[in-house]
Design a protein around this motif. Structure first.
Motif, PDB file in Angstrom:
ATOM      1  N   ASN A 123     -59.743  73.097  71.259  1.00  0.00           N
ATOM      2  CA  ASN A 123     -60.793  73.443  72.407  1.00  0.00           C
ATOM      3  C   ASN A 123     -60.496  72.102  73.433  1.00  0.00           C
ATOM      4  OD1 ASN A 123     -62.786  75.029  73.710  1.00  0.00           O
ATOM      5  ND2 ASN A 123     -64.317  73.644  72.827  1.00  0.00           N
ATOM      6  N   SER A 177     -62.495  78.692  73.647  1.00  0.00           N
ATOM      7  CA  SER A 177     -64.111  79.242  74.050  1.00  0.00           C
ATOM      8  C   SER A 177     -64.289  79.923  75.146  1.00  0.00           C
ATOM      9  CB  SER A 177     -64.617  77.736  74.081  1.00  0.00           C
ATOM     10  OG  SER A 177     -64.165  76.827  74.866  1.00  0.00           O
ATOM     11  N   GLY A 202     -64.230  73.340  78.054  1.00  0.00           N
ATOM     12  CA  GLY A 202     -63.283  73.751  76.674  1.00  0.00           C
ATOM     13  C   GLY A 202     -62.229  74.361  77.178  1.00  0.00           C
ATOM     14  N   ASP A 268     -67.891  81.070  75.113  1.00  0.00           N
ATOM     15  CA  ASP A 268     -68.923  79.985  74.306  1.00  0.00           C
ATOM     16  C   ASP A 268     -69.160  78.871  74.968  1.00  0.00           C
ATOM     17  OD1 ASP A 268     -70.094  78.604  72.254  1.00  0.00           O
ATOM     18  OD2 ASP A 268     -68.431  78.860  70.790  1.00  0.00           O
ATOM     19  N   ASP A 270     -71.622  76.705  74.425  1.00  0.00           N
ATOM     20  CA  ASP A 270     -72.391  75.785  73.562  1.00  0.00           C
ATOM     21  C   ASP A 270     -71.341  74.822  72.755  1.00  0.00           C
ATOM     22  OD1 ASP A 270     -74.763  77.112  74.232  1.00  0.00           O
ATOM     23  OD2 ASP A 270     -74.668  78.450  72.418  1.00  0.00           O
ATOM     24  N   ARG A 271     -70.058  75.178  72.613  1.00  0.00           N
ATOM     25  CA  ARG A 271     -69.114  74.449  71.622  1.00  0.00           C
ATOM     26  C   ARG A 271     -68.813  73.295  72.452  1.00  0.00           C
ATOM     27  NH1 ARG A 271     -63.198  76.061  69.806  1.00  0.00           N
ATOM     28  NH2 ARG A 271     -62.713  74.000  68.951  1.00  0.00           N
ATOM     29  N   SER A 273     -66.624  70.344  73.964  1.00  0.00           N
ATOM     30  CA  SER A 273     -65.134  70.332  74.245  1.00  0.00           C
ATOM     31  C   SER A 273     -64.250  69.473  73.271  1.00  0.00           C
ATOM     32  CB  SER A 273     -64.719  69.822  75.336  1.00  0.00           C
ATOM     33  OG  SER A 273     -64.961  68.520  75.666  1.00  0.00           O
ATOM     34  N   GLU A 277     -65.869  66.004  71.501  1.00  0.00           N
ATOM     35  CA  GLU A 277     -66.042  65.687  70.008  1.00  0.00           C
ATOM     36  C   GLU A 277     -65.291  64.394  69.728  1.00  0.00           C
ATOM     37  OE1 GLU A 277     -67.405  67.705  67.668  1.00  0.00           O
ATOM     38  OE2 GLU A 277     -67.113  69.944  68.397  1.00  0.00           O
TER      39      GLU A 277
END
Lengths: 312, 633
Positions: A123, A177, A202, A268, A270-271, A273, A277
């Motif tokens: 991502n 994503s 993302g 998506d 919410d996830r 990138s 992370e």
């Protein structure tokens, strides 16, 4: 004071700012769908107010790779299938850059397939545009990973015995994503999708249907198209993996029956990138790494002060 | 010889803790004031299989593993019995003992774990012991360890017994264990260390043999360092803050050290899907203005061939590390060889070039990795550090001050935005990144970094115009090709100017010469000393610059002697071939001594090879090495 003052400059940008001063050595045929990508990308970049100096466009090899020649920005025209790893690292090195990678269906889904899966799964915050014309163009018309079954070419004289690859489903499974499909024949939708993709935080994957009038012999390859968001026939939630997946399957099945479905398939928001992370677990600096090399006041740590004790 | 050095071999199965035990033991010996050199031998498997580490310790400098060894600690492999009877050693349970007898010197000492090994299973054991005057101590280390709760502490018991027999002061071991071990396991380990020591002292005649630890003193602080450590620290000190890689033995060691340290330094490490991606990531990061590296071993490096060419064509600085192991193909994953030299020199299509350093020692691994970054970033060209499993894995002591060098974060020939403004652009505002008329006339045109205002250009693997536009114009092609080649001339001039990367050793006006490269350097130096002590007249040139090749320095060396023996660890004399290609003459003065059985040269291999082949002009009797005569012989 940033060493990269083009980043986030936010000045008024005109789409013509992305046109190179030099006429490139022409590789795109008249009527080629690649012009549609170019047009959409210029429009999107202008709409987002990105200056050519803060954009890094990384391409692979083939007709799609020549996008760099027609689009004025920082560019890296790499090697077969390798645009993604180059682009990924540039973004990690300097997250302020607007990074767009582009390649064809052979380049991106064939030789670069491994990088595609892994870039999507990680991502990375970048946009990946795949020029999908279901053919190898620059090498003069061989069967590609997205060519339909039975497709005849010089290298598949008896017709392809292979199922075409399903880029949208593969992308979703791999972990992208943002996933959309658009077509060169629909420039307004294409521009809007690329704007969204570039804004998305993302890995945004745009499967861009580009007709190849020379090798697929049909300039109207992807006409007529249907915009699934504009049609009452297709109602699904783009944030729902299962619904998106079903819609993708339907789209991929329909393409070879002559129905061209385009639009946004999965978003998506919410996830986090990959960069986020990585920062979270302490594996990436908050400040752009590249800035540090231009910062004379930065104190560089060295092995003598940091690591030698454990060797004593 | 037995009195001035201890060469201690600890043998057992993989997973027995041989590596960690020997590392601690080596460090303890270094702290006691000795010079140490370790040699690792291990199979490509995780548990079981025959593995050993040798530690050579002497008050004098040690540059190689030495010849054979004089103290064996043979541990058994507990996994041979549990959980499945024949799962690991099968019926070869006596391996740690039987496999290690051939190279044990006369008068040597054997400790074996009688809890796991039975010497009576070796048919001619007693005869060999008598014949070689070995001193054998069968100690039930396993039972002793079990009594203290953990069978793996057999190692510590073995070290305790070694100390008693070799006269090593326990103080050094204790101190080291206290530093290295968490409290929970420290106490029982200290107990078993003492118990084994006392038991041996009380029950055995520890003076029956003369294998004793020498005493020494360092005049400055030392660190115990491997080639892999040195490469990683060289990269860090040179400002490298980005690494991408894929695991492959033995390159994994450098990758691991970098990955464990970079985040704390604000850097980035990426383990990626394959080696093509790894090298491409390093290019992407470098293009975006970060000092970056990648690397691999033979098969993985093969995948990097295309990104390597792309780096040269786009003039993107990058450093690649190549850790050689025995090939072809996956070959022998854990065994050293120098067979990738030609692969590294010539891989990638077209008239492509790269800079290649092959450090000869751990200390050189540090300095030459730094140099590789300097050349790469100054001249915008890929450079490679070529080493092998031997150099990567061997632990030696190096003065700590060797690493006390200022960091160098410079990106090399890179412009600031203000400088870009004054540099040439085309009419659309594109920066003339690949201008012909380079400021220093050395082919180097300073680059811009994406995000810098006014610096945009196109980097492409196709031939290109000054701004990066693809071009097949014949005139431009010749200009750009010449521009890239000019950089090579400038680099050659810079490196030849000091010649410091190549090591000269021995009698200046010697009659015979040795030519070698990379990790064999120390071993050849030791052979040179031994031959000169024996009345011969020899010297050595250890070459570290593989490309550009130091033609003048090597020519001068060849001309200064009657004959040259080229020592290298491969079957086809690749380094000799390179030398002949570069020098273009003297093929009749260069013969080869080759070793490619998975083990590095021992000094005695070279001493014998020289005496038999060169001095006596006799048939080479040695099965471990191969002599290839000079052209025309």
């Amino acid at each position: 004071m940033s060493a990269f003052s083009a980043i986030g400059e936010g000045k008024e940008i005109d789409r013509n700012d992305y046109t190179p001063g030099l006429e490139p050595q022409a590789t795109w045929c008249p009527g080629c769908g690649d012009f549609g990508v170019l047009k959409a990308l210029k429009g999107a970049a202008a709409e987002l107010g990105k200056s050519p100096d803060e954009m890094l466009l990384v391409t692979g090899i083939g007709c799609s790779g020549k996008l760099n020649s027609y689009f004025e920005s920082y560019g890296f025209h790499t090697i077969h299938g390798r645009s993604l790893p180059v682009a990924r690292a540039a973004k990690l090195a300097n997250p302020g850059l607007q990074v767009v990678a582009a390649g064809g269906d052979g380049d991106g889904y064939g030789i670069g397939g491994n990088h595609f899966m892994h870039s999507a799964r990680e991502n990375h915050d970048m946009t990946y545009i795949v020029f999908n014309n279901e053919i190898f163009g620059l090498t003069k018309g061989q069967t590609s990973p997205t060519s339909p079954m039975g497709h005849k070419s010089k290298t598949q004289p008896h017709g392809s015995a292979k199922q075409p690859l399903r880029p949208l489903s593969l992308s979703l499974t791999s972990g992208a994503s943002y996933i959309a499909r658009t077509a060169a024949v629909n420039p307004n939708q294409a521009k809007d999708i690329i704007v969204e993709a570039m804004e998305h935080d993302g890995f945004s994957h745009v499967d861009f249907l580009t007709q190849c009038p020379t090798w697929n012999k049909d300039a109207r390859q992807y006409v007529p198209y249907v915009d699934i968001q504009d049609s009452d026939d297709y109602d699904f939630d783009v944030s729902d993996r299962r619904e998106a997946s079903e819609m993708m399957h339907e789209t991929e099945d329909a393409l070879h029956e002559g129905t061209v479905l385009t639009g946004r398939y999965y978003v998506d928001s919410d996830r986090p990138s990959y960069q986020q992370e990585k920062q979270q677990i302490g594996e990436m600096p908050e400040e752009p790494l590249a800035e540090r090399y231009f910062d004379d006041s930065y104190e560089w740590e060295r092995s003598y002060d940091n690591f030698l004790d454990k060797h004593k | 010889m037995t009195n001035d050095e201890l060469i201690w071999r600890i043998a057992g199965g993989s997973g027995d803790g041989i590596a960690s035990t020997s590392q601690n033991f080596a460090k303890a010996l270094m702290r006691s004031g000795l010079n140490v050199f370790t040699h690792r031998h291990y199979p490509s498997r995780i548990r079981g299989g025959h593995t050993y580490t040798e530690i050579r310790a002497s008050a004098d400098p040690v540059k190689s593993r030495g010849d054979g060894y004089n103290f064996l600690l043979a541990l058994g492999d507990s996994f041979a019995r549990n959980p499945q009877q024949n799962a690991y050693y099968g019926n070869e349970e006596i391996k740690p003992l039987s496999e290690n007898l051939d190279e044990l010197r006369e008068g040597g000492v054997i400790i074996y774990d009688s809890g796991l090994l039975d010497a009576s299973e070796i048919e001619d054991f007693d005869e060999r012991v008598e014949e070689n005057d070995w001193h054998v101590y069968d100690l039930d280390l396993r039972t002793m360890a079990r009594e203290h709760g953990r069978e793996v502490m057999r190692n510590t018991a073995g070290v305790g017994a070694t100390c008693a027999l070799a006269g090593i002061d326990l103080e050094w071991i204790e101190e080291l264990m206290t530093d290295a071990m968490p409290e929970k396991i420290l106490e029982p380990n200290l107990e078993i260390l003492h118990e084994a020591y006392d038991m041996v002292e009380e029950e055995y005649d520890v003076d029956a043999h003369d294998v004793k630890i020498p005493s020494g003193e360092h005049d400055e602080e030392q660190v115990l360092m491997s080639g892999s450590d040195a490469i990683a620290y060289g990269a860090i000190d040179e400002g490298c803050r980005f690494i991408a890689g894929y695991p492959m033995t033995p390159w994994t060691e450098v990758f691991t050290i970098m990955s464990q340290n970079l985040p704390e330094l604000g850097g980035i490490s990426e383990q990626v899907e394959d080696e093509i991606a790894a090298a491409a990531l390093a290019l992407g990061a470098s293009h975006a203005g970060v000092k970056a590296m990648s690397g691999s071993s033979g098969g993985g490096f093969a995948l990097m061939s295309e990104p390597l060419g792309l780096a040269e064509m786009t003039e993107t600085p990058v450093v690649l590390i190549e850790a050689m192991r025995a090939g072809p193909s996956t070959g022998m994953p854990t065994k050293p060889e120098q067979g990738d030299l030609e692969h590294v020199l010539y891989t990638s299509q077209g008239d492509s070039h790269r800079i290649v350093f092959a450090p000869g020692t751990v200390a050189e691994a540090y300095t030459q990795t730094r140099k590789a970054f300097q050349i790469a970033y100054e001249y915008q060209i890929p450079s490679i550090v070529l080493y092998d499993q031997k150099l990567g894995g061997e632990l030696v002591n190096v003065p700590a001050s060797h690493f006390d060098e200022e960091p160098n974060p410079s990106l090399g020939s890179t412009l600031t935005e203000a400088e870009i403004e004054d540099a040439p652009h085309d009419e659309s505002g594109k920066f003339s990144r690949f201008r012909y008329d380079t400021p220093e006339d050395n082919g180097v045109a300073p680059r811009s970094i994406p995000g810098q205002k006014g610096g945009r250009f196109l980097a492409t693997g196709n031939e290109h115009m000054p701004e990066g536009h693809i071009s097949e114009s014949p005139e431009n092609r010749v200009f750009q090709m010449n521009k890239r080649m000019r950089k090579l001339e400038a680099i050659r001039e810079e490196l030849d100017g000091d010649g410091v990367n190549n090591t000269v050793y021995g009698e200046e006006d010697a009659q015979y010469g040795f030519l070698t490269f990379g990790s064999q350097q120390g071993t050849v130096e030791e052979a040179v000393d031994r031959l000169n002590d024996a009345g011969h007249s020899v010297k050595m040139l250890g070459v570290s610059e593989m490309a550009p090749y130091p033609v003048d320095q090597v020519t001068e060396f060849i001309e200064s002697v009657d004959e040259v023996l080229v020592v290298e660890m491969n079957a086809s004399a690749q380094f000799r071939g390179l030398t002949q290609k570069e020098i273009g003459r003297y093929g009749d003065k260069l013969s080869s001594l080759l070793k490619y059985n998975g083990n590095p040269f021992e000094p005695q291999d070279i001493v014998e090879g020289f005496e038999v082949n060169i001095v006596e002009d006799d048939e080479h009797p040695h099965t471990r090495t191969k002599y290839v005569p000079a052209a025309g012989d």
